[in-house]
Design a protein around this motif. Structure first.
Motif, short mmCIF file in Angstrom:
data_model
loop_
_atom_site.label_atom_id
_atom_site.label_comp_id
_atom_site.label_asym_id
_atom_site.label_seq_id
_atom_site.Cartn_x
_atom_site.Cartn_y
_atom_site.Cartn_z
N VAL A 177 -8.91 2.66 -11.62
CA VAL A 177 -8.13 1.78 -10.76
C VAL A 177 -9.09 1.13 -9.77
CG1 VAL A 177 -6.31 1.60 -9.02
CG2 VAL A 177 -6.00 3.12 -10.98
N GLN A 178 -8.96 -0.19 -9.60
CA GLN A 178 -9.85 -0.94 -8.70
C GLN A 178 -9.06 -1.48 -7.53
OE1 GLN A 178 -12.57 -3.50 -10.76
NE2 GLN A 178 -12.77 -4.92 -9.06
N MET A 179 -9.65 -1.44 -6.33
CA MET A 179 -8.93 -1.85 -5.12
C MET A 179 -9.91 -2.14 -3.98
SD MET A 179 -7.74 2.00 -4.32
CE MET A 179 -8.41 2.48 -5.92
N PRO A 180 -9.45 -2.86 -2.94
CA PRO A 180 -10.30 -3.09 -1.77
C PRO A 180 -10.51 -1.78 -1.00
CG PRO A 180 -8.40 -4.59 -1.79
CD PRO A 180 -8.14 -3.51 -2.80
N LEU A 181 -11.75 -1.45 -0.74
CA LEU A 181 -12.07 -0.27 0.06
C LEU A 181 -13.17 -0.67 1.04
CD1 LEU A 181 -12.02 2.47 -2.74
CD2 LEU A 181 -10.32 2.13 -0.93
N ASN A 182 -12.79 -0.80 2.30
CA ASN A 182 -13.75 -1.27 3.30
C ASN A 182 -13.36 -0.78 4.69
OD1 ASN A 182 -11.95 -3.32 4.66
ND2 ASN A 182 -11.92 -4.15 2.59
N VAL A 183 -14.19 -1.07 5.65
CA VAL A 183 -14.01 -0.56 7.01
C VAL A 183 -12.79 -1.14 7.72
CG1 VAL A 183 -16.43 0.05 7.38
CG2 VAL A 183 -15.65 -2.28 7.86
N MET A 184 -12.25 -2.25 7.23
CA MET A 184 -11.02 -2.81 7.80
C MET A 184 -9.78 -2.24 7.13
SD MET A 184 -12.07 -4.96 10.14
CE MET A 184 -13.49 -5.96 10.59
N ASP A 185 -9.90 -1.92 5.85
CA ASP A 185 -8.77 -1.40 5.07
C ASP A 185 -8.14 -0.18 5.73
OD1 ASP A 185 -7.20 -0.77 2.44
OD2 ASP A 185 -8.41 1.02 2.83
N ALA A 186 -8.96 0.64 6.36
CA ALA A 186 -8.45 1.87 6.98
C ALA A 186 -7.39 1.61 8.04
CB ALA A 186 -9.61 2.65 7.59
N HIS A 187 -7.35 0.39 8.58
CA HIS A 187 -6.47 0.09 9.71
C HIS A 187 -5.22 -0.71 9.31
CE1 HIS A 187 -9.81 1.47 12.09
NE2 HIS A 187 -10.58 0.50 11.65
N TYR A 188 -5.19 -1.22 8.09
CA TYR A 188 -4.08 -2.12 7.73
C TYR A 188 -3.74 -1.95 6.25
CZ TYR A 188 -1.36 -6.42 7.19
OH TYR A 188 -0.37 -7.33 6.91
N ARG A 189 -2.51 -1.54 5.95
CA ARG A 189 -2.04 -1.40 4.57
C ARG A 189 -3.14 -0.77 3.72
NH1 ARG A 189 1.11 -6.84 3.66
NH2 ARG A 189 -0.46 -7.38 2.11
N SER A 190 -3.47 0.46 4.07
CA SER A 190 -4.71 1.07 3.61
C SER A 190 -4.65 1.67 2.21
CB SER A 190 -5.14 2.16 4.59
OG SER A 190 -6.30 2.81 4.12
N PHE A 191 -5.47 1.11 1.32
CA PHE A 191 -5.64 1.67 -0.02
C PHE A 191 -6.34 3.04 0.07
CE2 PHE A 191 -4.94 -2.76 -1.00
CZ PHE A 191 -4.27 -2.75 -2.21
N ALA A 192 -7.29 3.16 0.98
CA ALA A 192 -8.02 4.42 1.11
C ALA A 192 -7.09 5.57 1.49
CB ALA A 192 -9.14 4.28 2.14
N LYS A 193 -6.13 5.29 2.37
CA LYS A 193 -5.23 6.34 2.82
C LYS A 193 -4.10 6.63 1.83
CE LYS A 193 -5.99 5.56 7.78
NZ LYS A 193 -5.39 5.07 9.05
N MET A 194 -3.59 5.58 1.19
CA MET A 194 -2.40 5.75 0.36
C MET A 194 -2.69 5.96 -1.12
SD MET A 194 0.17 2.91 2.05
CE MET A 194 1.44 3.26 0.84
N VAL A 195 -3.68 5.25 -1.65
CA VAL A 195 -3.90 5.26 -3.10
C VAL A 195 -4.99 6.24 -3.51
CG1 VAL A 195 -4.47 3.86 -5.12
CG2 VAL A 195 -3.12 2.87 -3.26
N VAL A 196 -6.11 6.24 -2.78
CA VAL A 196 -7.25 7.07 -3.18
C VAL A 196 -6.88 8.54 -3.37
CG1 VAL A 196 -9.47 7.99 -2.37
CG2 VAL A 196 -9.05 5.52 -2.36
#
Length: 316
Positions: A177-196
């Motif tokens: 699965v591919q998705m945006p993962l970056n230092v801004m993602d953590a603060h807004y509609r976060s793929f890192a928090k929800m999907v990873v």
């Protein structure tokens, strides 16, 4: 493959090991990148140890795949894990796009094909219709045209989770699965928090993209390119795909790998604190907050026809 300049990671449950950095295909056909430079970038990356090659059927209307295909001649194809993506939602359109990709890439198979731009809640069900795109990829896999199947998207983590759930209801396990993962993602509609975390549980290969969002994140003047790459590498990613349109950026990617050490929680929180204000409303992640990055929204014909079953229901 082992190279002192590069780190290698497991790709989920596939049994494959791939370079921690992947070469993004979109940048290979930007206006300021001529064909000779594109070929040089791909081959230099491979010579130095990058094995993961990213591309897509629609990147620059096929030019990116064509250039990568030329770069992978002369024995380079055998040194890489080759991925491309298709936009088609119908079986017919997906099969057609995949065959075009194989022709442009000058290969008889790719290692990974991903359903591209899963941006709408209706996309998963449409893809998994009996005459949907997924049926085409399963047939292509049986025919030896591809080895693994994944999906991508950049809009909303809830849509990613829905795609995984729809697949599971149909007894299918995605390889990546591919998705945006970056230092801004953590603060807004976060793929890192929800999907990873959900992908880690399922041992699905995590492909990070938009670590700098084509330089947009850097305009916040809160982080450096190396910090952006280190953050993405610190997540449980198999690959961090990054756009490279000049040799200096290739050097930068290798420098990020060379200097990367797993970050402590304190280091991560310090970095995220620097980006908290800038990242709060998605301003520096326009792929989440606008349609500018949505190729399939601008070209709905790429998706193919709606399922016949739905059309019949509308006419009943």
């Amino acid at each position: 493959m082992s190279n002192s300049e590069m780190q290698y990671r497991e790709l989920g449950s596939t049994g494959e090991r791939v370079s921690a950095i992947g070469l993004g295909g979109w940048h290979l056909s930007l206006k300021h990148v001529d064909e000779a430079l594109a070929i040089r970038l791909v081959r230099t990356a491979i010579d130095r140890g990058i094995t993961f090659m990213d591309n897509c059927w629609d990147y620059n209307y096929g030019a990116s795949e064509s250039r990568m295909g030329k770069a992978l001649r002369d024995g380079y194809r055998d040194k890489v894990f080759l991925m491309t993506k298709i936009d088609g939602r119908s079986k017919e359109e997906a099969a057609k796009q995949l065959d075009e990709s194989l022709q442009r890439l000058q290969v008889d198979h790719v290692d990974l094909v991903q359903h591209h731009e899963i941006l709408r809640f209706e996309d998963p069900n449409r893809i998994f219709e009996p005459e949907g795109a997924h049926a085409a990829l399963l047939e292509a896999k049986q025919a030896g045209k591809l080895r693994f199947i994944g999906f991508t998207g950049h809009k909303d983590p809830a849509i990613h989770l829905h795609m995984v759930e729809v697949a599971e209801r149909r007894g299918f396990h995605f390889d990546t699965v591919q998705m945006p993962l970056n230092v801004m993602d953590a603060h807004y509609r976060s793929f890192a928090k929800m999907v990873v975390p959900e992908l880690v549980k399922r041992n699905i290969g995590i492909l990070g993209m938009k670590s700098m969002a084509n330089g947009i994140l850097l305009r916040s003047q809160t982080v450096t390119p190396i910090e952006c790459l280190h953050y993405a590498l610190n997540l449980p990613t198999s690959v961090v795909i990054t756009g490279i349109d000049r040799l200096e950026l290739l050097d930068q990617a290798f420098e990020a790998v060379r200097t990367f050490q797993p970050m402590t929680d304190e280091q991560v929180q310090t970095l995220l604190a620097k980006t908290a204000e800038a990242g709060a409303n998605g301003e520096y992640e326009p792929f989440k907050t606008s349609s500018i990055f949505d190729g399939t929204a601008q070209h709905p014909d790429w998706l193919g026809k709606e399922p016949q079953r739905i059309q019949q229901l509308m006419m009943a």
